[in-house]
Design an enzyme around this catalytic site. Structure first.
Site, PDB file in Angstrom:
ATOM      1  N   ASP A  12       0.857  -1.316  -0.109  1.00  0.00           N
ATOM      2  CA  ASP A  12       0.075  -0.133   0.110  1.00  0.00           C
ATOM      3  C   ASP A  12       0.883   1.141   0.208  1.00  0.00           C
ATOM      4  OD1 ASP A  12      -2.189  -1.568   0.141  1.00  0.00           O
ATOM      5  OD2 ASP A  12      -2.408  -1.376   2.308  1.00  0.00           O
TER       6      ASP A  12
HETATM    7  N1  URA Z   1      -1.323  -5.982   3.951  1.00  0.00           N
HETATM    8  C1  URA Z   1      -1.658  -4.445   3.907  1.00  0.00           C
HETATM    9  O1  URA Z   1      -2.777  -4.615   4.452  1.00  0.00           O
HETATM   10  N2  URA Z   1      -0.960  -3.766   3.253  1.00  0.00           N
HETATM   11  C2  URA Z   1       0.144  -3.859   2.458  1.00  0.00           C
HETATM   12  O2  URA Z   1       0.701  -3.038   1.998  1.00  0.00           O
HETATM   13  C3  URA Z   1       0.687  -5.424   2.508  1.00  0.00           C
HETATM   14  C4  URA Z   1       0.106  -6.370   3.218  1.00  0.00           C
END
Ligand code: URA
Length: 246
Positions: free
Chosen positions: A102
């Site tokens: 993310d």
């Molecule tokens: N899980 C998440 O919620 N975000 C990420 O970036 C990776 C795994």
């Protein structure tokens, strides 16, 4: 491929330096001096030497990036900075991140142009473990550890058993989590399912690959031969082959 591009792709120098040196006669192709920077070279069959040193063409490249927050896991974007933008321009050919973190997540991201390795590392068939460090708003409990180990049910699927380790429990808790899939916002959704909120997330490991603690956020380096060998073995490939072994 043009001779000057071949050498620039292999980081032998800048395009303008290389053009100058080619014209000076410092480059040979197949043992003969070539003074035309635009001369077509066949990377897999022709031998190129620059200042007497053989420059082999590497088809595949592999970088470990410590992704900083605020950068998106994409190859290009009109408005936002991408993880590929963090690599120097001459290294950006055909490369992409293996999976997504993310925008606000930090940590280990493999960047490569080896589609076969990427496909396998992301395939549910290979169940590559991903380890994260997370800071959580709320007290993480032994019940949460058990729920993670059983498999957290989300709206659209039930997660595979995950290893949740409580490093520090309090109003703000610190944990490590190992998951076996990589679904959209998975860790954040798993904690939401137990009424908690992820306020910081960093990926530490992917399969055998461990984030180099020397890399500050935004820094990257090439994988070592050993790192590439282990990761390829995990995916049933030989290092840098980009080809099936099975
Ligand atoms: N899980 C998440 O919620 N975000 C990420 O970036 C990776 C795994």
């Amino acid at each position: 491929m043009r001779l000057d591009k071949y050498l620039a792709d292999m980081n032998a120098g800048t395009r303008s330096e290389l053009k100058r040196d080619i014209r000076k006669g410092l480059v040979t192709v197949g043992g003969s001096v070539v003074k035309d920077p635009g001369r077509n070279v066949e990377p897999l069959t022709e031998t190129v030497c620059y200042r007497g040193r053989k420059i082999e063409y590497e088809t595949y490249v592999y970088y470990m990036l410590n992704k900083p927050a605020g950068v998106i896991s994409a190859t290009e974007d009109k408005r936002m900075q991408t993880v590929v933008d963090l690599l120097p321009e001459e290294r950006r050919r055909d490369i992409f991140p293996v999976g997504r973190l993310d925008k606000d997540t930090e940590g280990l991201l493999l960047i490569t142009n080896d589609g076969e390795l990427a496909h396998r590392l992301l395939s549910p068939k290979y169940h590559v473990d991903k380890k994260y460090f997370a800071r959580i708003r709320g007290r993480v409990t032994d019940e949460d550890v058990i729920a993670f180990a059983r498999g957290i049910p989300l709206m659209d699927f039930t997660c595979m058993p995950a290893d949740l380790v409580i490093e520090r429990s309090g109003e703000i808790s610190e944990v490590t989590v190992i998951i076996r899939e990589g679904k959209f916002h998975q860790i954040k959704r798993m904690f939401e399912a137990v009424d908690k909120e992820v306020i910081y997330l960093k990926r530490l490991e992917m399969g055998s690959l461990i984030l180099d603690p020397e890399l500050a956020p935004g820094e990257f380096r090439r994988l070592t031969e050993e790192e590439l060998r282990s990761l390829s073995a995990l995916a049933g490939l030989s290092p840098g082959s980009g080809a099936r072994q099975e």
